[in-house]
Design a protein around this motif. Structure first.
Motif, short mmCIF file in Angstrom:
data_model
loop_
_atom_site.label_atom_id
_atom_site.label_comp_id
_atom_site.label_asym_id
_atom_site.label_seq_id
_atom_site.Cartn_x
_atom_site.Cartn_y
_atom_site.Cartn_z
N ASP A 187 111.17 11.82 -24.99
CA ASP A 187 110.07 11.91 -24.03
C ASP A 187 110.16 13.18 -23.20
O ASP A 187 109.16 13.87 -22.96
N ALA A 188 111.37 13.52 -22.76
CA ALA A 188 111.54 14.71 -21.95
C ALA A 188 111.30 15.98 -22.77
O ALA A 188 110.70 16.94 -22.27
N VAL A 189 111.75 15.99 -24.00
CA VAL A 189 111.52 17.16 -24.86
C VAL A 189 110.03 17.29 -25.15
O VAL A 189 109.47 18.40 -25.15
N ARG A 190 109.36 16.16 -25.36
CA ARG A 190 107.91 16.20 -25.59
C ARG A 190 107.20 16.84 -24.38
O ARG A 190 106.30 17.68 -24.54
N ARG A 191 107.62 16.47 -23.18
CA ARG A 191 107.01 17.06 -21.98
C ARG A 191 107.30 18.56 -21.90
O ARG A 191 106.44 19.34 -21.48
N ALA A 192 108.49 18.95 -22.31
CA ALA A 192 108.85 20.37 -22.27
C ALA A 192 108.01 21.20 -23.22
O ALA A 192 107.87 22.41 -23.04
N LEU A 193 107.43 20.55 -24.23
CA LEU A 193 106.60 21.24 -25.22
C LEU A 193 105.12 21.05 -24.96
O LEU A 193 104.28 21.41 -25.80
N SER A 194 104.78 20.50 -23.81
CA SER A 194 103.39 20.20 -23.49
C SER A 194 102.51 21.44 -23.63
O SER A 194 102.87 22.54 -23.19
N GLY A 195 101.36 21.24 -24.26
CA GLY A 195 100.39 22.32 -24.41
C GLY A 195 100.59 23.20 -25.62
O GLY A 195 99.75 24.06 -25.89
N LEU A 196 101.66 23.00 -26.36
CA LEU A 196 101.92 23.82 -27.54
C LEU A 196 101.36 23.15 -28.79
O LEU A 196 101.40 21.92 -28.92
N ASP A 197 100.86 23.95 -29.71
CA ASP A 197 100.22 23.45 -30.93
C ASP A 197 101.27 23.14 -31.99
O ASP A 197 101.37 23.84 -33.01
N VAL A 198 102.06 22.12 -31.72
CA VAL A 198 103.09 21.70 -32.66
C VAL A 198 102.85 20.26 -33.09
O VAL A 198 102.17 19.51 -32.40
N VAL A 220 114.36 24.53 -25.84
CA VAL A 220 113.49 24.09 -26.93
C VAL A 220 112.13 24.77 -26.87
O VAL A 220 111.51 25.02 -27.91
N ARG A 221 111.68 25.09 -25.69
CA ARG A 221 110.38 25.78 -25.59
C ARG A 221 110.49 27.22 -26.08
O ARG A 221 109.56 27.74 -26.70
N HIS A 222 111.62 27.87 -25.79
CA HIS A 222 111.85 29.20 -26.37
C HIS A 222 111.66 29.15 -27.88
O HIS A 222 110.97 29.98 -28.47
N ALA A 223 112.33 28.18 -28.51
CA ALA A 223 112.29 28.08 -29.98
C ALA A 223 110.88 27.78 -30.48
O ALA A 223 110.42 28.38 -31.46
N ALA A 224 110.20 26.87 -29.81
CA ALA A 224 108.85 26.50 -30.25
C ALA A 224 107.87 27.66 -30.08
O ALA A 224 107.03 27.89 -30.96
N GLU A 225 107.97 28.39 -28.99
CA GLU A 225 107.06 29.52 -28.78
C GLU A 225 107.32 30.62 -29.81
O GLU A 225 106.37 31.27 -30.28
N ALA A 226 108.58 30.84 -30.16
CA ALA A 226 108.89 31.82 -31.21
C ALA A 226 108.28 31.39 -32.53
O ALA A 226 107.69 32.20 -33.26
N ALA A 227 108.41 30.11 -32.85
CA ALA A 227 107.87 29.61 -34.11
C ALA A 227 106.35 29.74 -34.15
O ALA A 227 105.77 30.12 -35.17
N LEU A 228 105.70 29.46 -33.03
CA LEU A 228 104.24 29.54 -32.99
C LEU A 228 103.74 30.98 -33.02
O LEU A 228 102.60 31.24 -33.44
N ALA A 229 104.56 31.92 -32.60
CA ALA A 229 104.17 33.32 -32.64
C ALA A 229 104.32 33.91 -34.05
O ALA A 229 103.81 35.00 -34.31
N ALA A 230 105.01 33.20 -34.93
CA ALA A 230 105.21 33.64 -36.31
C ALA A 230 104.10 33.08 -37.20
O ALA A 230 103.25 32.29 -36.76
N GLY A 231 104.12 33.49 -38.47
CA GLY A 231 103.06 33.11 -39.38
C GLY A 231 103.10 31.72 -39.97
O GLY A 231 102.06 31.07 -40.10
N PRO A 232 104.28 31.21 -40.38
CA PRO A 232 104.31 29.92 -41.08
C PRO A 232 103.75 28.76 -40.25
O PRO A 232 104.05 28.63 -39.07
N ARG A 233 102.95 27.93 -40.90
CA ARG A 233 102.32 26.77 -40.27
C ARG A 233 102.33 25.60 -41.24
O ARG A 233 102.27 25.82 -42.46
N PRO A 234 102.35 24.36 -40.74
CA PRO A 234 102.44 24.00 -39.33
C PRO A 234 103.85 24.16 -38.79
O PRO A 234 104.79 24.41 -39.54
N VAL A 235 103.99 24.00 -37.46
CA VAL A 235 105.30 23.94 -36.83
C VAL A 235 105.56 22.48 -36.50
O VAL A 235 104.90 21.90 -35.65
#
Length: 199
Positions: free
Chosen positions: A59-70, A35-50
């Motif tokens: 809860d575990a997925v939320r922790r895996a995405l910690s620090g990302l602007d989603v 899931v972090r692979h996918a989120a980082e790819a989305a954040l590196a692209a132009g469309p916003r928000p993610v």
């Protein structure tokens, strides 16, 4: 390229039952959860928000995405299938979003360029198509871009464990663009994950 009216919805709510007992979205590839692979790819692209839709193992997925602007949205109905998560993600986008790129959390070989190419093709069509879809060897893949001005009502009627595929199947206003191995690879089983590690 202006993308203020194109958002991204990352679907990461499913149970991933074919993967086994471990949460699929948290399986590691190259040292990072899928899931972090996918989120980082989305954040590196132009469309916003993610917008990331959580459900199973939220809860575990939320922790895996910690620090990302989603933007994190929980889907309490995730047990009812993928359609509920798609609806929840689209509903969480700002009202001015004209289109949404739908990214699946189990597709770790999707990169920013895949997302940006969908958005660019939509812009080049003068935003006149219902969807932009990557195609490889005559098969449609993911992610896809959905024109919310044309499809929001239909998305609201989706049920079960289906994404936008049924909505697009018989439409003539779909723009198909070239896909590649990344747009065709999703990780549904531990064997698929091992194959991706070896690729």
């Amino acid at each position: 390229m202006p993308m203020s009216e194109i958002g991204t919805v990352l679907l990461a709510a499913g149970l991933g039952t074919r993967f086994g007992t471990e949460p699929k979205m948290l399986a590691l590839l190259d040292g990072r959860p899928l899931v972090r692979h996918a989120a980082e790819a989305a954040l590196a692209a132009g469309p916003r928000p993610v917008v990331v839709v959580l459900g199973a193992h939220a809860d575990a997925v939320r922790r895996a995405l910690s620090g990302l602007d989603v933007v994190l949205v929980e889907n309490p109905d995730f047990h009812a299938g993928l359609a509920t998560s798609l609806r929840a993600g689209v509903a969480a986008l700002p009202r001015n979003c004209e289109a949404a790129v739908i990214v699946l959390g189990d597709m770790p070989r999707i990169f920013a360029d895949h997302i940006d190419r969908l958005a660019a093709a939509f812009e080049e069509s003068s935003r006149s198509v219902a969807a932009v879809v990557p195609v490889l060897d005559s098969l449609r893949g993911n992610p896809v871009l959905l024109n919310l001005r044309r499809l929001t009502a239909d998305i609201g009627q989706l049920t079960g464990d289906r994404g936008a595929g049924p909505l697009l199947r018989d439409r003539s206003d779909i723009l198909e663009i070239p896909g590649d191995a990344g747009t065709a690879l999703d990780i549904d089983t531990p064997a698929a994950l091992r194959a991706a590690e070896d690729a």
